[in-house]
Write a protein that holds these residues in place. Structure first.
Motif, PDB file in Angstrom:
ATOM      1  N   GLY A  88      14.152  19.009 -18.987  1.00 33.14           N
ATOM      2  CA  GLY A  88      13.755  19.541 -17.615  1.00 33.14           C
ATOM      3  C   GLY A  88      12.971  19.078 -17.280  1.00 33.14           C
ATOM      4  N   GLN A  89      12.873  17.390 -17.402  1.00 32.31           N
ATOM      5  CA  GLN A  89      12.234  16.565 -16.499  1.00 32.31           C
ATOM      6  C   GLN A  89      13.045  16.521 -15.473  1.00 32.31           C
ATOM      7  N   LYS A  90      12.256  16.073 -13.578  1.00 30.14           N
ATOM      8  CA  LYS A  90      12.908  15.895 -12.837  1.00 30.14           C
ATOM      9  C   LYS A  90      12.284  14.466 -12.084  1.00 30.14           C
ATOM     10  N   LEU A  91      13.404  13.606 -11.352  1.00 32.63           N
ATOM     11  CA  LEU A  91      12.279  12.714 -10.512  1.00 32.63           C
ATOM     12  C   LEU A  91      13.218  12.398  -9.245  1.00 32.63           C
ATOM     13  N   GLY A  92      12.603  13.025  -8.147  1.00 34.62           N
ATOM     14  CA  GLY A  92      12.972  12.631  -7.012  1.00 34.62           C
ATOM     15  C   GLY A  92      12.838  11.365  -6.793  1.00 34.62           C
ATOM     16  N   TYR A  93      13.781  10.881  -5.671  1.00 38.18           N
ATOM     17  CA  TYR A  93      13.872   9.359  -5.036  1.00 38.18           C
ATOM     18  C   TYR A  93      15.011   9.478  -4.071  1.00 38.18           C
ATOM     19  N   THR A  94      14.421   8.277  -2.964  1.00 35.38           N
ATOM     20  CA  THR A  94      15.839   7.882  -2.167  1.00 35.38           C
ATOM     21  C   THR A  94      16.269   6.455  -2.057  1.00 35.38           C
ATOM     22  N   LEU A  95      17.375   6.559  -1.461  1.00 29.85           N
ATOM     23  CA  LEU A  95      18.167   5.187  -2.270  1.00 29.85           C
ATOM     24  C   LEU A  95      18.844   4.593  -0.473  1.00 29.85           C
ATOM     25  N   ASP A  96      18.621   3.427  -0.879  1.00 28.50           N
ATOM     26  CA  ASP A  96      19.424   2.850   0.633  1.00 28.50           C
ATOM     27  C   ASP A  96      21.046   2.346  -0.313  1.00 28.50           C
ATOM     28  N   PHE A  97      21.971   2.063   0.767  1.00 29.36           N
ATOM     29  CA  PHE A  97      23.020   1.386   0.137  1.00 29.36           C
ATOM     30  C   PHE A  97      23.913   0.861   1.095  1.00 29.36           C
ATOM     31  N   THR A  98      25.168  -0.672   0.983  1.00 29.09           N
ATOM     32  CA  THR A  98      25.921  -1.133   1.587  1.00 29.09           C
ATOM     33  C   THR A  98      26.785  -0.530   0.583  1.00 29.09           C
ATOM     34  N   THR A  99      28.093  -0.389   1.351  1.00 21.68           N
ATOM     35  CA  THR A  99      30.008  -0.697   0.905  1.00 21.68           C
ATOM     36  C   THR A  99      30.414  -1.377   1.705  1.00 21.68           C
ATOM     37  N   VAL A 100      31.548  -2.480   0.105  1.00 22.07           N
ATOM     38  CA  VAL A 100      32.312  -2.708   1.191  1.00 22.07           C
ATOM     39  C   VAL A 100      33.930  -2.969  -0.132  1.00 22.07           C
ATOM     40  N   GLY A 101      35.055  -1.895   0.563  1.00 22.04           N
ATOM     41  CA  GLY A 101      36.370  -1.810  -0.123  1.00 22.04           C
ATOM     42  C   GLY A 101      35.466  -0.555  -0.907  1.00 22.04           C
ATOM     43  N   THR A 102      36.086  -0.704  -2.039  1.00 21.68           N
ATOM     44  CA  THR A 102      35.683   0.067  -2.934  1.00 21.68           C
ATOM     45  C   THR A 102      34.218   0.641  -3.113  1.00 21.68           C
ATOM     46  N   GLU A 103      33.183  -0.920  -3.287  1.00 23.92           N
ATOM     47  CA  GLU A 103      32.661  -0.740  -4.203  1.00 23.92           C
ATOM     48  C   GLU A 103      31.259  -1.236  -3.496  1.00 23.92           C
ATOM     49  N   VAL A 104      29.860  -0.139  -4.137  1.00 27.11           N
ATOM     50  CA  VAL A 104      28.847   0.503  -3.504  1.00 27.11           C
ATOM     51  C   VAL A 104      27.775  -0.515  -4.288  1.00 27.11           C
ATOM     52  N   ASP A 105      26.709  -0.928  -3.063  1.00 24.50           N
ATOM     53  CA  ASP A 105      25.488  -1.550  -3.450  1.00 24.50           C
ATOM     54  C   ASP A 105      24.549  -0.964  -3.107  1.00 24.50           C
ATOM     55  N   GLY A 106      23.356  -0.272  -4.174  1.00 25.98           N
ATOM     56  CA  GLY A 106      21.913   0.482  -3.732  1.00 25.98           C
ATOM     57  C   GLY A 106      21.006   0.005  -4.501  1.00 25.98           C
ATOM     58  N   MET A 107      19.773   0.345  -4.075  1.00 24.79           N
ATOM     59  CA  MET A 107      18.887   0.300  -4.488  1.00 24.79           C
ATOM     60  C   MET A 107      18.024   1.968  -4.423  1.00 24.79           C
ATOM     61  N   MET A 108      17.613   2.098  -5.721  1.00 19.29           N
ATOM     62  CA  MET A 108      16.967   3.354  -5.397  1.00 19.29           C
ATOM     63  C   MET A 108      15.057   3.377  -5.798  1.00 19.29           C
ATOM     64  N   TYR A 109      14.602   4.090  -5.193  1.00 25.18           N
ATOM     65  CA  TYR A 109      13.338   3.824  -4.761  1.00 25.18           C
ATOM     66  C   TYR A 109      12.534   5.629  -5.538  1.00 25.18           C
ATOM     67  N   GLY A 110      11.523   5.448  -6.430  1.00 28.78           N
ATOM     68  CA  GLY A 110      10.914   6.785  -6.930  1.00 28.78           C
ATOM     69  C   GLY A 110       9.805   6.992  -5.922  1.00 28.78           C
ATOM     70  N   GLU A 111       9.996   8.409  -6.102  1.00 32.16           N
ATOM     71  CA  GLU A 111       9.429   9.743  -5.768  1.00 32.16           C
ATOM     72  C   GLU A 111       7.919   9.097  -5.221  1.00 32.16           C
ATOM     73  N   ARG A 112       7.157   8.286  -6.337  1.00 31.83           N
ATOM     74  CA  ARG A 112       6.073   8.250  -6.248  1.00 31.83           C
ATOM     75  C   ARG A 112       6.034   6.595  -6.284  1.00 31.83           C
ATOM     76  N   SER A 113       6.838   5.754  -7.230  1.00 32.40           N
ATOM     77  CA  SER A 113       6.800   4.168  -7.558  1.00 32.40           C
ATOM     78  C   SER A 113       8.087   4.040  -7.867  1.00 32.40           C
ATOM     79  N   GLY A 114       8.390   3.293  -8.151  1.00 30.90           N
ATOM     80  CA  GLY A 114       9.331   2.321  -8.985  1.00 30.90           C
ATOM     81  C   GLY A 114      10.510   1.922  -7.500  1.00 30.90           C
TER      82      GLY A 114
END
Length: 544
Positions: A350-376
């Motif tokens: 039942g726990q739920k965590l909202g977040y936002t993220l950014d990413f960049t991709t090259v070829g088939t690979e993706v690198d991203g960073m997630m930011y917690g809704e409140r922190s983290g």
């Protein structure tokens, strides 16, 4: 390769117009930004009086504390999805070592967690000011003591350079606290920067997490303090020159920059997760992704397991469901986000965590960073090269395009991802905050169908009532998203009447309630969310 454009969806799926995800986090998005950041030596006593002991102050080669004065102008700034407007912002404070490992090079996949050389990406804010009221309101929302003020009298001027003469760009800035005069040199090389503006007030610590790909060039200049100002005390004198080697990073421009407001402490009552997760799912694109770059909308939905600490309790391989949606620019070869991707992860318990993220991709690979809704913060990687990927993807990228493709992703937290208080109200199988009826008119409960199709349930409550003439009464309702943020634009229906919620989430309805209508239902709706409902107890006026 299908990667980049497809990778541009780090874990996202195409959402129909009007659909929103609950409580993804508070952010502002600046576009077409030019900035001058002056790093100079400051007063030891003034710095010590303003910076809490838990922060480590950066120091020059002479041992003096390094302070900053910054001026920023963006062609447009949007606060959590609102229309974009031109903005000027300025701030001053003290340069600090990263408190959470997020250094300037943190966004480089090949770099370390702390890539400061020198450290110029974490700042302790003494004061921030802007010419836009909406920006100040955003910074004060939920954190009313954030050191921000609205200042209209700021002059920001950057003249064009003369490349033929080898000259830089003259820059001037004037504000009530300080002035900057400099000559800026451009840098054609783009570098990813991640850092943060930190501020403490009482027991609260706020971080404005910065994410931007910038062109950072050098500048020669000086900072002048207005006599008698707070900045004059911090500077310790009337004027100081730019400080090397920090001046090599003074002139900044960025096509896009994202500020996320996170409340680092107190921790709050929302769900939290600290650990690692692995998921498998499918990305969908609108329009289909092709080799030629272009704007894309996308969604991602996947299932997997997580291990670590969930709400402080150790767990291993617990099931989790993830849904994300956003926009990117790119194609099958390369892509990047153009605005924060909004997402939510829901655990079987039942726990739920909202977040936002950014990413960049090259070829088939993706690198991203997630930011917690409140922190983290969490770092993630994804790949479209899975054992479920069809063999004709490359041909489709060169032709009609790819409308969906499997993607495997994994991420690990740098610091625990924490949801806003009350985020559980829209989690599967859990009642929403304030469910049931009563004088307060708290909103409806949870929904056993979960949150895969929308942004959770609105909350509606009665905050005031005032008799204005016999039976005519003014009822004021508050409408909130599941994250607790105001549900601006929501439609409230009560006693046969309706009203639209303001930016603060308030709706006023004047109604006549008869003697027989002592329990009256109120309903709030907003596209992308399930309707919020409550029952209001009222007492009809007696006839004369």
């Amino acid at each position: 390769m299908v990667g980049a454009a497809i990778a541009a969806t780090w874990a996202t799926v195409v959402v129909p117009p009007g659909t929103a995800l609950a409580g993804a986090g508070s952010y502002s998005l600046g576009t077409g930004c030019v900035e001058q950041q002056a790093f100079v030596e400051g007063s030891e006593d003034a710095v010590a009086a303003r910076v809490p002991d838990r922060y480590t102050v950066s120091r020059s080669s002479s041992g003096a504390p390094v302070i900053f004065a910054r001026a920023l102008r963006c062609d447009g700034m949007s606060v959590t999805g609102r229309p974009s407007v031109p903005v000027i912002m300025a701030s001053y404070g003290v340069l600090i070592e990263t408190p959470d490992g997020m250094g300037c090079g943190s966004a480089s996949p090949a770099g370390s967690a702390k890539g400061d050389s020198p450290p110029v990406c974490n700042w302790y804010v003494v004061s921030l000011f802007t010419n836009r009221t909406r920006v100040a309101r955003w910074l004060r929302s939920g954190t009313p003591r954030f050191p921000v003020s609205v200042v209209r009298s700021m002059d920001f001027s950057m003249e064009p350079s003369d490349p033929a003469a080898g000259a830089g760009s003259p820059f001037t800035f004037r504000s009530p606290e300080f002035a900057i005069d400099a000559v800026a040199q451009d840098n054609p090389n783009e570098i990813p920067v991640r850092g943060g503006y930190w501020a403490d007030f009482g027991s609260t610590t706020v971080k404005l997490a910065l994410a931007a790909d910038v062109h950072a060039g050098g500048a020669d200049g000086s900072v002048t303090a207005t006599p008698g100002s707070d900045f004059a005390q911090l500077l310790g004198t009337a004027e100081r020159p730019y400080l090397a080697p920090y001046s090599a990073f003074s002139s900044v421009r960025a096509e896009r920059g994202i500020y996320r407001k996170q409340v680092v402490s107190p921790a709050g009552g929302g769900d939290s997760f600290d650990g690692s997760c692995s998921l498998a799912g499918t990305v969908k694109f609108t329009p289909p992704a092709r080799n030629a770059p272009g704007p894309l909308a996308f969604t991602y939905e996947g299932d997997g397991t997580c291990s670590g600490a969930l709400d402080g309790r150790e767990v291993k391989d617990v099931p989790v469901h993830m849904f994300q949606s956003g926009r990117s620019y790119g194609g099958c070869l390369q892509a990047e986000t153009v605005a924060p991707v909004e997402g939510a992860m829901t655990f079987a318990s039942g726990q739920k965590l909202g977040y936002t993220l950014d990413f960049t991709t090259v070829g088939t690979e993706v690198d991203g960073m997630m930011y917690g809704e409140r922190s983290g913060v969490a770092r993630g990687k994804a790949t479209f090269a899975t054992d479920r990927t069809p063999p004709d993807v490359t041909a489709r990228c060169a032709g009609e395009g790819v409308d969906e493709i499997p993607m495997d992703l994994s991420f690990s937290t740098d610091s625990p991802l924490v949801a806003e208080d009350g985020a559980r109200g829209s989690s599967p199988g859990r009642p929403g905050p304030g469910s049931g009826s009563g004088d307060s008119g708290s909103g409806g409960g949870g929904d056993s169908r979960g949150t895969r199709r929308g942004g959770g349930r609105l909350r509606v409550s009665l905050v005031a009532r005032r008799r204005i003439a016999r039976r005519r009464t003014a009822f004021v309702f508050r409408v909130q998203r599941p994250s607790g943020r105001p549900a601006a634009g929501a439609i409230v229906r009560f006693a046969g009447r309706r009203a639209r919620a303001s930016r603060r989430g308030r709706a006023r309805i004047v109604a006549v309630v008869t003697r027989s209508s002592r329990r009256v239902r109120v309903r709030a709706t907003l596209p992308g969310f399930r309707a919020g409902r409550a029952v209001i107890r009222v007492r009809a006026a007696r006839s004369r």
